[in-house]
Motif scaffolding. Structure first.
Motif, short mmCIF file in Angstrom:
data_model
loop_
_atom_site.label_atom_id
_atom_site.label_comp_id
_atom_site.label_asym_id
_atom_site.label_seq_id
_atom_site.Cartn_x
_atom_site.Cartn_y
_atom_site.Cartn_z
N LEU A 70 0.84 -1.20 0.00
CA LEU A 70 0.00 0.00 0.00
C LEU A 70 0.87 1.24 0.00
O LEU A 70 1.77 1.38 0.83
N GLU A 71 0.60 2.15 -0.93
CA GLU A 71 1.26 3.44 -0.99
C GLU A 71 0.42 4.41 -0.15
O GLU A 71 -0.45 5.11 -0.66
N VAL B 3 -10.70 11.99 4.58
CA VAL B 3 -10.94 10.54 4.60
C VAL B 3 -10.94 10.07 6.05
O VAL B 3 -11.74 9.20 6.43
N TYR B 4 -10.05 10.65 6.85
CA TYR B 4 -10.02 10.43 8.30
C TYR B 4 -9.94 11.78 9.00
O TYR B 4 -9.33 12.71 8.48
N PRO B 5 -10.55 11.89 10.17
CA PRO B 5 -10.66 13.21 10.81
C PRO B 5 -9.35 13.76 11.36
O PRO B 5 -9.20 14.97 11.50
N ASN B 6 -8.42 12.87 11.70
CA ASN B 6 -7.15 13.32 12.26
C ASN B 6 -6.13 12.19 12.15
O ASN B 6 -6.46 11.06 11.76
N TRP B 7 -4.89 12.50 12.50
CA TRP B 7 -3.82 11.51 12.38
C TRP B 7 -4.03 10.30 13.27
O TRP B 7 -3.77 9.17 12.87
N ARG B 8 -4.50 10.50 14.48
CA ARG B 8 -4.70 9.38 15.40
C ARG B 8 -5.74 8.40 14.89
O ARG B 8 -5.69 7.21 15.20
N ALA B 9 -6.68 8.90 14.09
CA ALA B 9 -7.72 8.03 13.55
C ALA B 9 -7.27 7.28 12.30
O ALA B 9 -7.97 6.36 11.84
N HIS B 10 -6.13 7.63 11.76
CA HIS B 10 -5.66 7.00 10.53
C HIS B 10 -5.27 5.55 10.79
O HIS B 10 -4.67 5.23 11.82
N PRO B 11 -5.58 4.63 9.84
CA PRO B 11 -5.35 3.20 10.10
C PRO B 11 -3.97 2.68 9.76
O PRO B 11 -3.75 1.46 9.77
N ILE B 12 -3.00 3.55 9.48
CA ILE B 12 -1.71 3.05 9.01
C ILE B 12 -1.07 2.07 9.99
O ILE B 12 -0.52 1.04 9.59
N GLU B 13 -1.17 2.36 11.28
CA GLU B 13 -0.56 1.46 12.26
C GLU B 13 -1.30 0.12 12.31
O GLU B 13 -0.67 -0.94 12.42
N ARG B 14 -2.61 0.14 12.19
CA ARG B 14 -3.38 -1.10 12.18
C ARG B 14 -3.10 -1.92 10.92
O ARG B 14 -3.06 -3.16 10.96
N LEU B 15 -2.89 -1.25 9.80
CA LEU B 15 -2.53 -1.95 8.57
C LEU B 15 -1.19 -2.67 8.74
O LEU B 15 -1.04 -3.83 8.34
N ARG B 16 -0.23 -1.98 9.35
CA ARG B 16 1.07 -2.61 9.60
C ARG B 16 0.93 -3.83 10.51
O ARG B 16 1.53 -4.88 10.25
N LYS B 17 0.16 -3.68 11.56
CA LYS B 17 -0.01 -4.79 12.49
C LYS B 17 -0.71 -5.99 11.85
O LYS B 17 -0.54 -7.12 12.30
N ALA B 18 -1.49 -5.73 10.81
CA ALA B 18 -2.16 -6.82 10.10
C ALA B 18 -1.22 -7.51 9.12
O ALA B 18 -1.62 -8.47 8.45
N VAL C 110 0.25 -6.11 6.43
CA VAL C 110 0.20 -5.57 5.07
C VAL C 110 1.43 -4.68 4.84
O VAL C 110 1.71 -3.81 5.66
N PRO C 111 2.18 -4.88 3.75
CA PRO C 111 3.31 -4.00 3.47
C PRO C 111 2.84 -2.56 3.26
O PRO C 111 1.96 -2.29 2.45
N VAL C 112 3.42 -1.64 4.01
CA VAL C 112 2.99 -0.25 4.02
C VAL C 112 4.17 0.66 3.72
O VAL C 112 5.27 0.45 4.24
N THR D 266 10.69 2.08 5.04
CA THR D 266 11.65 2.43 4.00
C THR D 266 12.06 1.19 3.21
O THR D 266 12.11 1.20 1.97
N TYR D 267 12.33 0.09 3.92
CA TYR D 267 12.70 -1.13 3.22
C TYR D 267 11.50 -1.78 2.53
O TYR D 267 11.67 -2.46 1.51
N ALA D 268 10.30 -1.55 3.05
CA ALA D 268 9.11 -2.01 2.32
C ALA D 268 9.00 -1.27 0.99
O ALA D 268 8.66 -1.86 -0.04
N ALA D 269 9.30 0.03 1.01
CA ALA D 269 9.28 0.80 -0.23
C ALA D 269 10.37 0.32 -1.18
O ALA D 269 10.16 0.23 -2.40
N LEU D 270 11.54 0.00 -0.64
CA LEU D 270 12.63 -0.48 -1.48
C LEU D 270 12.24 -1.79 -2.17
O LEU D 270 12.47 -1.97 -3.37
N ASP D 271 11.64 -2.69 -1.41
CA ASP D 271 11.23 -3.98 -1.98
C ASP D 271 10.16 -3.81 -3.05
O ASP D 271 10.12 -4.58 -4.02
#
Length: 331
Positions: A235-236, A247-262, A264-266, A302-307
């Motif tokens: 995911l980019e 799309v989300y009301p604030n940074w704390r509500a953003h799912p990026i951390e939950r995506l990582r924990k699932a 998913v390459p982020v 960063t290494y996810a982006a490299l891959d």
């Protein structure tokens, strides 16, 4: 955060144009663009659809290959100042000669020259992802795919789709993606920013992409998260863009951390940085403040982006060498 070396996979070249740059071109060409700026000189829009209108209006002053040379240099200079050592930019033949192949070659030559000059001056490496515009329709996408296929090579390494995610369905653009695939271009598609988790699944299934632009709404479907993790679909993610557009009301509500924990390459990118009042360093600072990210977390993305980068092996290994002093031999 500027000192950390960064890789950015989701950057729209025209959308990264500084407002002052666009105003300067408008003045040179006697084009009145006053309606797209606020009192401070920043881009002004109401919502996502209006953002697209302002974006396309700004592009009207980008009229010649030399304009795109200057734009590319300006964007890469700004990216390099944020610590970006590798960037992939979405390039749209729609805005470079109206999808005419001969005209596109001229524009592309200017951008390629600018990228080479920027690499020599600042060490930043750029690759291009030719991108069709979804709300322009499938036929226009085929013309864009032809431009991509005919110019695929060391600089043009990918093909994608952007624009209004609510217009049409991914399968409508399958022919264009098949053309790009036959030209051995790597594939990405904007999805899951506005169209929900289903749009992500449809893009992966119907277009055969290995990366998804945004994709954050995949968080709504646990089964989809498992599929993305298992398939290694990257995911980019552009958190600042998502927050700026609501799309989300604030940074704390953003799912990026939950995506990582699932699992998913982020990756992390800025999308259209001056429109969303962000930078790569700003993204990193907000991630650190909102989720407590530290050096190992930034190494991971960063290494996810490299891959996931759409580049050849030699470029990838050269970048890995540049990253190692900061992040170590991360695996």
């Amino acid at each position: 955060m500027k000192e950390l070396p960064k890789l950015e996979l989701h950057l729209h070249l025209e959308g990264a144009a500084p407002p002052a740059f666009i105003r300067g071109l408008a003045a040179e060409k006697s084009v009145n663009l006053s309606g797209i700026f606020d009192a401070r000189g920043a881009y002004a829009y109401r919502d996502f659809v209006d953002f697209l209108r302002v974006y396309e209006a700004a592009c009207t002053v980008l009229q010649t290959p030399q304009d795109f040379y200057r734009l590319t240099r300006a964007v890469l200079e700004a990216s390099s100042a944020e610590g970006v050592i590798y960037t992939e930019a979405f390039l749209s033949p729609d805005f470079c000669g109206g999808r005419d192949l001969d005209a596109w070659r001229d524009y592309l030559a200017a951008m390629t020259e600018a990228a080479a000059d920027a690499e020599a001056a600042d060490g930043i490496v750029m690759r291009g992802i030719v991108t069709c515009i979804r709300h322009f329709g499938p036929e226009a996408a085929r013309e864009t795919a032809r431009c991509a296929a005919e110019t695929a090579g060391a600089f043009i390494t990918g093909f994608g789709i952007a624009g209004d995610e609510m217009k049409g369905a991914p399968k409508d653009f399958a022919y264009a993606f098949d053309m790009a695939r036959e030209a051995e271009l790597q594939l990405t598609a904007h999805a899951g920013e506005w169209g929900g988790a289903r749009s992500v699944r449809d893009a992966v299934r119907d277009l055969g992409v290995t990366r998804i632009g945004h994709g954050v709404q995949a968080i709504e479907d646990p089964a989809l998260l498992e599929e993305l993790a298992e398939a290694g679909i990257t995911l980019e993610v552009c958190p600042g863009s998502n927050v700026a557009l609501g799309v989300y009301p604030n940074w704390r509500a953003h799912p990026i951390e939950r995506l990582r924990k699932a699992g998913v390459p982020v990756t992390v990118s800025t999308d259209d940085p001056p429109f969303f009042h962000t930078t790569m360093s700003g993204e990193y600072e907000n991630l650190a403040q909102s989720f407590g990210w530290e050096l190992p977390d930034f190494a991971a993305i960063t290494y996810a982006a490299l891959d996931a980068a759409f580049c050849d092996t030699a470029t990838r290994e050269a970048l890995r060498t540049r990253l190692a002093p900061t992040f170590g031999e991360f695996t």
